[in-house]
Design an enzyme around this catalytic site. Sequence first.
Site, PDB file in Angstrom:
ATOM      1  N   CYS A 167      24.960 -17.613  24.247  1.00 16.05           N
ATOM      2  CA  CYS A 167      23.656 -17.110  23.807  1.00 16.05           C
ATOM      3  C   CYS A 167      23.822 -16.075  22.689  1.00 16.05           C
ATOM      4  O   CYS A 167      23.050 -16.080  21.723  1.00 16.05           O
ATOM      5  CB  CYS A 167      22.889 -16.509  24.984  1.00 16.05           C
ATOM      6  SG  CYS A 167      22.486 -17.729  26.259  1.00 16.05           S
ATOM      7  N   THR A 168      24.810 -15.228  22.824  1.00 15.87           N
ATOM      8  CA  THR A 168      25.071 -14.244  21.782  1.00 15.87           C
ATOM      9  C   THR A 168      25.477 -14.946  20.483  1.00 15.87           C
ATOM     10  O   THR A 168      24.968 -14.625  19.402  1.00 15.87           O
ATOM     11  CB  THR A 168      26.164 -13.253  22.229  1.00 15.87           C
ATOM     12  OG1 THR A 168      25.708 -12.580  23.417  1.00 15.87           O
ATOM     13  CG2 THR A 168      26.464 -12.230  21.155  1.00 15.87           C
TER      14      THR A 168
END
Length: 159
Positions: free
Chosen positions: A48-49
Amino acid sequence: MVETGDTAPDFTAPLANGDVDEFSLSDHLDDEAPIVLAFFPGAFTSVCTTEMCAFQDRLSSFDDLDATVYGVSRDSPFTLNEFRAQNDLEFGLISDYNKELIDDYDVEMDFADLGVYGVAKRSVFVVDGDGEVTYAWVSDDPGVEPDYDEVEAAVEDAA
């Protein structure tokens, strides 16, 4: 599941933008469309990052197309503001803390082995100024990132 050609479900949710404001999709269609809604399972996780930072790296391309990018997750707006700050994200993150958007867009997934339920599948929707979904991508594999070139091309087509 919301598909290309559908009317995007409207919503009102907290927007983490350094502050916490109220965000309604319908209020932003006239001046910010096309709008990219990038759903992701959870802030501070590796994929996600990477995904949100990839959107940040391409933000000028989206700006050149007069498009607006928003990340969407179940994290609280306070968590999302910290995630924005730590990753130097310049776009807003929408908090779906009550799982309403995940339900409306039908992108729910579970990590049952971890005891985590009701988070967003990694998915991207492009919404034009009329509120129509012009691009929809949903992954059943949380480790797969969207094809950013494809998203950018979809935004260009919707602009």
